[in-house]
Each structure stands twice: as C-alpha cells, then as structure tokens.
Scaffold this active site. Structure first.
Site, PDB file in Angstrom:
ATOM      1  N   GLU A   1       0.790  -1.225   0.000  1.00  0.00           N
ATOM      2  CA  GLU A   1       0.000   0.000   0.000  1.00  0.00           C
ATOM      3  C   GLU A   1       0.828   1.285   0.000  1.00  0.00           C
ATOM      4  O   GLU A   1       0.823   2.039   0.992  1.00  0.00           O
ATOM      5  CB  GLU A   1      -0.955   0.012   1.201  1.00  0.00           C
ATOM      6  CG  GLU A   1      -1.864  -1.195   1.270  1.00  0.00           C
ATOM      7  CD  GLU A   1      -2.963  -1.062   2.322  1.00  0.00           C
ATOM      8  OE1 GLU A   1      -2.823  -0.209   3.224  1.00  0.00           O
ATOM      9  OE2 GLU A   1      -3.959  -1.792   2.238  1.00  0.00           O
TER      10      GLU A   1
ATOM     11  N   GLU B   1      -5.280  -8.596   0.665  1.00  0.00           N
ATOM     12  CA  GLU B   1      -5.977  -8.280   1.922  1.00  0.00           C
ATOM     13  C   GLU B   1      -7.438  -8.012   1.633  1.00  0.00           C
ATOM     14  O   GLU B   1      -7.782  -7.301   0.679  1.00  0.00           O
ATOM     15  CB  GLU B   1      -5.422  -7.012   2.589  1.00  0.00           C
ATOM     16  CG  GLU B   1      -4.120  -7.190   3.294  1.00  0.00           C
ATOM     17  CD  GLU B   1      -3.647  -5.904   3.985  1.00  0.00           C
ATOM     18  OE1 GLU B   1      -4.488  -5.118   4.462  1.00  0.00           O
ATOM     19  OE2 GLU B   1      -2.420  -5.703   4.020  1.00  0.00           O
TER      20      GLU B   1
HETATM   21  O1  LGS Z   1      -4.160  -3.563   9.348  1.00  0.00           O
HETATM   22  C1  LGS Z   1      -4.198  -2.911   8.132  1.00  0.00           C
HETATM   23  C2  LGS Z   1      -5.484  -3.166   7.410  1.00  0.00           C
HETATM   24  C3  LGS Z   1      -6.763  -2.883   8.107  1.00  0.00           C
HETATM   25  O2  LGS Z   1      -7.552  -2.117   7.173  1.00  0.00           O
HETATM   26  C4  LGS Z   1      -3.060  -3.332   7.212  1.00  0.00           C
HETATM   27  O3  LGS Z   1      -1.826  -3.217   7.840  1.00  0.00           O
HETATM   28  C5  LGS Z   1      -3.040  -2.479   5.976  1.00  0.00           C
HETATM   29  O4  LGS Z   1      -2.234  -3.081   5.004  1.00  0.00           O
HETATM   30  C6  LGS Z   1      -4.415  -2.102   5.408  1.00  0.00           C
HETATM   31  O5  LGS Z   1      -4.405  -0.736   5.147  1.00  0.00           O
HETATM   32  N1  LGS Z   1      -5.552  -2.305   6.256  1.00  0.00           N
HETATM   33  C7  LGS Z   1      -6.762  -1.731   6.153  1.00  0.00           C
HETATM   34  N2  LGS Z   1      -7.119  -0.915   5.233  1.00  0.00           N
HETATM   35  C8  LGS Z   1      -8.400  -0.401   5.003  1.00  0.00           C
HETATM   36  C9  LGS Z   1      -8.378   0.903   4.330  1.00  0.00           C
HETATM   37  C10 LGS Z   1      -9.761   1.400   4.085  1.00  0.00           C
HETATM   38  C11 LGS Z   1      -9.796   2.871   3.963  1.00  0.00           C
HETATM   39  C12 LGS Z   1     -11.157   3.348   3.800  1.00  0.00           C
HETATM   40  C13 LGS Z   1     -11.317   4.786   4.070  1.00  0.00           C
HETATM   41  C14 LGS Z   1     -12.729   5.174   3.816  1.00  0.00           C
HETATM   42  C15 LGS Z   1     -13.063   6.527   4.279  1.00  0.00           C
END
Ligand code: LGS
Length: 447
Positions: A165, A353
């Site tokens: 990411e 993921e």
């Molecule tokens: O734990 C992280 C997970 C959890 O949700 C992990 O280390 C990452 O690689 C990853 O970013 N992760 C994650 N991402 C969700 C991102 C969603 C963003 C949505 C924002 C909406 C307003």
C-alpha cells in the site's frame, strides 16, 4: 447456490511485522518510525504500541500450527527492515534468522510463504537521514535491504511483494499525518510516493538480475473505487479526482509508465514543481512485474466540493458498516477487479488483503461467534468468484488478518483477526470465521 473456486486457488491469510511481532528490542532490532510514532503522545489509541503485540516473534511456531489447522495454502507476512539493517549499511544476520525459522516452519507444513518487503516499519535511522522516504537515498537503502532478502531467501519464497500500500506509506503518512511519521504536507506526500514507487522498480530490477528461479515479484496496492454521489457532471469530476488520488496515482505509473495528467495538473497547484521526478524514473517504476496484489476493504462515494483540495468530499454510502465505519460493498470489489482487467493488466492478481473489524467477544462457551465477519468474507469471495467465472485472472485470496493485532493508529481497539487474541494471556482462539474459512478451503467451494 454453491460457489466453486479453481483447483489451484491460493487460500491465505495475512499479517505484518510491526502489527504482530513484538520483541522490539530483540536480536539487534532497532526502532522503526512506528515505535517512535506510537510512543508519541496522542498518536495512537490510548498510547498503544507494538512493543509486545501478539508476541509472534516468540510464538511463531504456535501461529504456524494455527495456520495449518485452518488449512491455508499460503501465509503473507512482512519482514521488519530494522531487524535486517538496524543501522545504515549494517546487516544483522540474527534478525534474518527469525524469518528463516518462520519460513522453515511454514515449508515444513506445506504453507507457501508470501513475503512483503516493506509494510511500513521504516528504520528510524532512515527517517533521521532527511525524513526517510523524502530522501532520494531511501531508494538505495531499500534496494540494499531487498537485495539482501533476495540473497538469503529469494528462491524459498515463491511470492515477493515489494511494497504494501504505497498510498498509505506516503499520502496517509506524510500528507494526512494519521500514520508514522505523521507529517501533514502534500508536497512531501508525493515525494514519498515517488521514492517508494521508484524503490519498487529498482527492487524488481535487482530481483531480475539475480535470476531467482521459480519466484515471482509484484506489488500490493490498496484500491478504493470511487463513485459519484449523483449523475451531475461535477460529482463525476469529483469521483474522477478521488479515483486519481487513491488509485490511478499508483496504478498508472506502474502499468502505463506515467502519472495521470489530470492529477498532475490538480496537484501542481498545491505542491508546485514536480522536480523530484527525474529522467528515467517512470521507466524504472513501470518495469514489468509478475502479479498485482490488491487490498480491498471499501468503496468511496463522493460529491463535488469546490473548497476541498481534491474537489471531492466523501458522503456516506447506504450499505452496512464495519466497526471501522467503512461501508461494506462487495459489488465494488467485483467492479474493481473488472476495471483492473480492462484498463490495466491481464497479469495474475491476488487479493492480498480483505477483511473486517467487528466487535468480537468471547462468549461463555469460550467461542467467538463472529457471524458478521463470515458474511463479509463470504460476500467478497462471491464477488471474486464471479470475476473468476468471467475469465478474470485472480489467483488467490488472503484474509486480513490471521489474528487480531496492532491496528496502527487504532491500537488494539479494532479486531480484524479470524483468530482472537487475548492480549493479557496471549491465548489464541479460533473464531467461528476461522472454522468457516477452514471448511471453505477444504471444499474449495462455499454455499
Ligand atoms: O491492518 C491494516 C489493514 C486494516 O484495514 C493493514 O496493515 C493495511 O495493510 C491495510 O491498510 N488495512 C486496512 N485498510 C483499510 C483501508 C480502508 C480505507 C477506507 C477509508 C474510507 C473513508
């Protein structure tokens, strides 16, 4: 209705080093920017840190046992850079030994190790030299680190992921300031993004030069499809920018060898010159890879807002939400995969993921009945299967996460695991979702 998966579908789970390992002072490891950040007041939930986390550094055997019990075919973990290079140019074999032990254990149990080279725990020493990814030398440091990993583990790890990411490691970390190192400067964010992408390309080149037999290399992007809130032209423009911000800024350089023009134009008003992009950089960034890793959690719905930097403002979607407040939208995963296939690549893709945090509790029967998580994973798997059914080149799926862990700025308050971790005792309990996942893997299908 029964949903079937291809015979060789790679079922997995994922974690990352800082989120699970603990043992931050052991075997020569030095601090990462996440040690520093989490110890800075007000940066993480209740001041939580990864000091102990899931104590995986000591319990990795038990954790691999659990992976075996669930029956996964692959396990995605990340390697902690400050264990391997605790100081600039100083290799630490003791740190490497941990990953060798882990990989041995996985191979013994027939689980395919899938390694992420960088999942955000930048060595503090690298940050201290000009802000880490802000310094173009970071590319050199990263390639030295990656090359060492390829030398030591290159052919025993079939799948290598250069970065997890880049959007989070740059925009969220140097622009929005929610993640380490917590800067709030968009010029810096784009510089960091560029150096991260460049380091990816250089590492792929090094990997190719080493001619590592049988192993593949790719990158994992977090992709968030953006939808306009209405049919209005201005909302469509907002969605275009939101897409440029989250997705195209990373996809285009990797697959098309250029940054998107509309975003260059928008950003140049905010950050000035793109003088940090040097000749040849985009050629390096777009060097061919073997697969694309996709991290998908949610979509965004946006409407036009003249005052916002991106001319876009998020509006809440109609779907149910997870404990993180993110809308659940499996159909957007399908849309995303279709779009990647149409506009970017026919290469194999892996969902590296996907998962959700919910309020998990151990009930009197000693179990965790996380029906909502089962539902979440099932619906996303259905979307994945639909894509595969239409000849989509999706090769595997990794649940985030194997176990509850340090959820960055949210500390331990959010649980993403299919295995519950009692942080007091470090006891692991397979949640219902883990038992359900086990059955799906066994049958290679679900109903
Ligand atoms: O734990 C992280 C997970 C959890 O949700 C992990 O280390 C990452 O690689 C990853 O970013 N992760 C994650 N991402 C969700 C991102 C969603 C963003 C949505 C924002 C909406 C307003």
């Amino acid at each position: 209705m029964e949903v079937k998966f291809p015979k060789d579908f790679l079922w997995g789970t994922a974690t990352s080093s800082y989120q699970i390992e603990g043992a931050v002072n052991e075997d020569g490891r030095t601090p990462s920017i996440w040690d520093t950040f989490s110890k800075t007041e007000g940066k993480t939930y209740n001041g939580h840190t990864g000091d102990v986390a899931c104590d995986h550094y000591h319990r990795y055997k038990e954790d691999v046992e659990i992976l075996k019990e669930i029956g996964v075919k692959a396990y995605r973990f990340s390697i902690a850079w400050p264990r391997i290079f605790p100081e600039e140019g100083k290799y630490n074999s003791k740190g490497m030994d941990f990953y060798k032990r882990l990989v041995d254990e996985l191979l013994k149990k027939d689980i395919m190790p899938t390694a992420t080279i960088y999942h955000w725990d930048l060595p503090q020493w690298a940050y201290d030299k000009g802000g880490g990814w802000l310094n173009r030398d970071s590319v050199k440091w990263y390639v030295e680190y990656a090359t060492k990993l390829f030398e030591e583990l290159g052919d025993v790890i079939p799948l290598w992921i250069t970065h997890n990411e880049p959007w989070c490691a740059s925009i969220l970390s140097y622009g929005i300031g929610e993640h380490a190192p917590g800067h709030k400067n968009y010029r810096e964010a784009l510089i960091a993004a560029h150096h991260i992408l460049l380091s990816h390309g250089e590492a792929v080149k090094a990997f190719r030069e080493m001619n590592i037999k049988g192993s593949k290399i790719g990158i994992t992007l977090n992709l968030t499809p953006a939808y306009p809130a209405s049919e209005k032209e201005e909302d469509k423009l907002a969605a275009q920018y939101a897409d440029g911000f989250a997705n195209r800024w990373f996809l285009d350089p990797i697959f098309k060898g250029n940054y998107p023009e509309d975003m260059m134009e928008l950003y140049s008003k905010i950050i000035g010159e793109f003088d940090f992009i040097k000749e040849g950089d985009l050629k390096t960034i777009s060097v061919p890879i073997d697969f694309l890793g996709v991290n998908y959690y949610t979509r965004s719905i946006v409407k036009y807002n003249e005052d916002s930097m991106l001319k876009a403002e998020n509006v809440p979607g109609p779907g149910k939400r997870t404990e993180m407040g993110w809308e659940i939208s499996p159909e957007s995963l399908y849309d995303l995969l279709k779009r990647l296939d149409r506009e970017y690549t026919k290469l194999p893709m892996y969902i590296t993921e996907n998962g959700a945090a919910f309020k998990d509790e151990v009930t009197e029967d000693g179990r965790v009945h996380d029906d909502e998580r089962i539902e979440y994973i099932k619906e996303h798997l259905k979307a994945a299967a639909k894509f595969i059914g239409e000849r989509g080149n999706l090769k595997g799926y990794f649940v985030w996460s194997l176990m509850d862990n340090f959820e960055w700025a949210h500390g331990y308050s959010k649980r993403f695991g299919i295995v519950y971790v009692d942080y007091e005792t470090q006891k692991r309990i397979l949640k219902d979702s883990a038992l359900w996942y086990k059955e799906v893997i066994q049958k290679n299908s679900m109903s």
